[in-house]
Motif scaffolding. Structure first.
Motif, PDB file in Angstrom:
ATOM      1  N   ALA A   1      14.753-112.252 -41.879  1.00 15.09           N
ATOM      2  CA  ALA A   1      13.824-112.871 -42.833  1.00 15.09           C
ATOM      3  C   ALA A   1      12.968-113.940 -42.156  1.00 15.09           C
ATOM      4  O   ALA A   1      11.769-114.048 -42.440  1.00 15.09           O
ATOM      5  CB  ALA A   1      14.594-113.455 -44.013  1.00 15.09           C
TER       6      ALA A   1
ATOM      7  N   HIS B   1      10.348-112.158 -40.158  1.00 19.77           N
ATOM      8  CA  HIS B   1       9.385-111.553 -41.080  1.00 19.77           C
ATOM      9  C   HIS B   1       8.391-112.595 -41.598  1.00 19.77           C
ATOM     10  O   HIS B   1       7.181-112.361 -41.589  1.00 19.77           O
ATOM     11  CB  HIS B   1      10.132-110.888 -42.237  1.00 19.77           C
ATOM     12  CG  HIS B   1       9.248-110.463 -43.350  1.00 19.77           C
ATOM     13  ND1 HIS B   1       8.437-109.344 -43.266  1.00 19.77           N
ATOM     14  CD2 HIS B   1       9.014-111.020 -44.567  1.00 19.77           C
ATOM     15  CE1 HIS B   1       7.754-109.230 -44.391  1.00 19.77           C
ATOM     16  NE2 HIS B   1       8.089-110.230 -45.188  1.00 19.77           N
ATOM     17  N   LEU B   2       8.885-113.739 -42.056  1.00 16.45           N
ATOM     18  CA  LEU B   2       7.980-114.763 -42.591  1.00 16.45           C
ATOM     19  C   LEU B   2       7.044-115.301 -41.516  1.00 16.45           C
ATOM     20  O   LEU B   2       5.868-115.570 -41.782  1.00 16.45           O
ATOM     21  CB  LEU B   2       8.770-115.906 -43.230  1.00 16.45           C
ATOM     22  CG  LEU B   2       9.475-115.598 -44.540  1.00 16.45           C
ATOM     23  CD1 LEU B   2      10.179-116.838 -45.079  1.00 16.45           C
ATOM     24  CD2 LEU B   2       8.513-115.036 -45.586  1.00 16.45           C
ATOM     25  N   LYS B   3       7.529-115.420 -40.306  1.00 14.43           N
ATOM     26  CA  LYS B   3       6.655-115.864 -39.208  1.00 14.43           C
ATOM     27  C   LYS B   3       5.575-114.833 -38.924  1.00 14.43           C
ATOM     28  O   LYS B   3       4.421-115.173 -38.708  1.00 14.43           O
ATOM     29  CB  LYS B   3       7.477-116.135 -37.944  1.00 14.43           C
ATOM     30  CG  LYS B   3       8.271-117.404 -38.016  1.00 14.43           C
ATOM     31  CD  LYS B   3       9.064-117.607 -36.740  1.00 14.43           C
ATOM     32  CE  LYS B   3       9.836-118.912 -36.764  1.00 14.43           C
ATOM     33  NZ  LYS B   3      10.616-119.109 -35.537  1.00 14.43           N
TER      34      LYS B   3
ATOM     35  N   SER C   1       9.994-110.398 -49.486  1.00 10.11           N
ATOM     36  CA  SER C   1       9.322-111.679 -49.294  1.00 10.11           C
ATOM     37  C   SER C   1       8.337-111.819 -50.449  1.00 10.11           C
ATOM     38  O   SER C   1       7.987-110.843 -51.110  1.00 10.11           O
ATOM     39  CB  SER C   1       8.594-111.716 -47.953  1.00 10.11           C
ATOM     40  OG  SER C   1       7.634-110.672 -47.868  1.00 10.11           O
TER      41      SER C   1
ATOM     42  N   SER D   1       2.917-114.784 -41.665  1.00 15.50           N
ATOM     43  CA  SER D   1       2.099-115.988 -41.716  1.00 15.50           C
ATOM     44  C   SER D   1       1.330-116.200 -40.412  1.00 15.50           C
ATOM     45  O   SER D   1       0.651-117.208 -40.255  1.00 15.50           O
ATOM     46  CB  SER D   1       2.970-117.213 -42.010  1.00 15.50           C
ATOM     47  OG  SER D   1       3.889-117.453 -40.949  1.00 15.50           O
TER      48      SER D   1
ATOM     49  N   ARG E   1       7.041-121.962 -45.252  1.00 17.26           N
ATOM     50  CA  ARG E   1       7.936-120.790 -45.294  1.00 17.26           C
ATOM     51  C   ARG E   1       9.326-121.271 -45.672  1.00 17.26           C
ATOM     52  O   ARG E   1       9.837-122.231 -45.098  1.00 17.26           O
ATOM     53  CB  ARG E   1       8.000-120.106 -43.930  1.00 17.26           C
ATOM     54  CG  ARG E   1       6.689-119.569 -43.434  1.00 17.26           C
ATOM     55  CD  ARG E   1       6.842-118.910 -42.073  1.00 17.26           C
ATOM     56  NE  ARG E   1       7.395-119.796 -41.078  1.00 17.26           N
ATOM     57  CZ  ARG E   1       6.708-120.321 -40.069  1.00 17.26           C
ATOM     58  NH1 ARG E   1       5.439-120.045 -39.908  1.00 17.26           N
ATOM     59  NH2 ARG E   1       7.289-121.116 -39.190  1.00 17.26           N
TER      60      ARG E   1
ATOM     61  N   VAL F   1      11.501-116.222 -49.529  1.00 24.66           N
ATOM     62  CA  VAL F   1      12.461-115.139 -49.656  1.00 24.66           C
ATOM     63  C   VAL F   1      13.616-115.716 -50.464  1.00 24.66           C
ATOM     64  O   VAL F   1      14.142-116.778 -50.120  1.00 24.66           O
ATOM     65  CB  VAL F   1      12.970-114.643 -48.284  1.00 24.66           C
ATOM     66  CG1 VAL F   1      14.080-113.608 -48.465  1.00 24.66           C
ATOM     67  CG2 VAL F   1      11.832-114.065 -47.461  1.00 24.66           C
TER      68      VAL F   1
ATOM     69  N   ILE G   1      13.332-119.798 -47.055  1.00 23.74           N
ATOM     70  CA  ILE G   1      14.308-118.786 -47.449  1.00 23.74           C
ATOM     71  C   ILE G   1      15.402-119.515 -48.206  1.00 23.74           C
ATOM     72  O   ILE G   1      15.945-120.513 -47.711  1.00 23.74           O
ATOM     73  CB  ILE G   1      14.894-118.072 -46.209  1.00 23.74           C
ATOM     74  CG1 ILE G   1      13.776-117.401 -45.425  1.00 23.74           C
ATOM     75  CG2 ILE G   1      15.967-117.065 -46.638  1.00 23.74           C
ATOM     76  CD1 ILE G   1      14.187-116.971 -44.021  1.00 23.74           C
TER      77      ILE G   1
ATOM     78  N   LEU H   1       5.408-119.204 -48.629  1.00 22.32           N
ATOM     79  CA  LEU H   1       5.947-117.858 -48.482  1.00 22.32           C
ATOM     80  C   LEU H   1       7.446-118.017 -48.680  1.00 22.32           C
ATOM     81  O   LEU H   1       8.062-118.910 -48.069  1.00 22.32           O
ATOM     82  CB  LEU H   1       5.666-117.302 -47.094  1.00 22.32           C
ATOM     83  CG  LEU H   1       4.212-116.974 -46.797  1.00 22.32           C
ATOM     84  CD1 LEU H   1       4.043-116.661 -45.306  1.00 22.32           C
ATOM     85  CD2 LEU H   1       3.748-115.796 -47.636  1.00 22.32           C
TER      86      LEU H   1
END
Length: 154
Positions: A142, A145-147, A116, A150, A83, A127, A85, A125
């Motif tokens: 963000a 969200h990514l956590k 994302s 995933s 992940r 952003v 960003i 993943l």
């Protein structure tokens, strides 16, 4: 990242220290932010140091982005990070190229204009955030969200 160190012999030491600290934080399950020191005085001193070497502002900016990209690639490669960003339009492009990301499939909009994505060319993943988008809490939002997408909530 101390951008003034890019113009002296402590550059490699600075990069290695950032990479080692980032790897340790990731292995400890922590979130981290790697950024160039953008305080007014640091930016001024960075420009002066680059100027003394005959570099223009664009070349200095590209060097900062390239250094962040190199750090990011080493951290991603050594940790298996999934992940990411990235903030800043130029920095995003430079880091994506360094990682071999050729594009991304948009997954979900986190905030207006800030989705994302699933990277094309690297199992990540991502952003990508340009400077003009996102509110004060965007980075925290963000990360969450990514956590969530995933399924690795920590």
């Amino acid at each position: 990242m101390n951008t003034r160190a890019l113009f002296n012999q402590s550059n490699k030491q600075e990069m290695n220290a950032i990479i080692n600290q980032a790897q340790q934080l990731i292995s400890d399950g922590k979130d981290l932010l790697v950024l160039a020191d953008n305080r007014e005085e640091s930016v001024k001193e960075t420009k002066e140091a680059g100027s003394k070497l005959g570099m223009g502002e664009l070349a200095i900016s590209k060097l900062v982005s390239a250094t962040l990209a190199d750090i990011t690639k080493k951290v991603v490669d050594h940790t298996g990070l999934k992940r990411l960003i990235i903030a800043g339009a130029d920095t995003s492009g430079t880091i994506c190229r360094e990682l071999g990301i050729k594009g991304n499939y948009v997954l979900k909009e986190i905030e207006t204009g800030l989705p994302s994505g699933l990277a094309i060319g690297k199992e990540l993943l991502i952003v990508l955030k340009s400077g003009s988008f996102g509110g004060e809490e965007f980075l925290s939002k963000a990360i969450r969200h990514l956590k969530e997408i995933s399924n690795e909530e920590k």
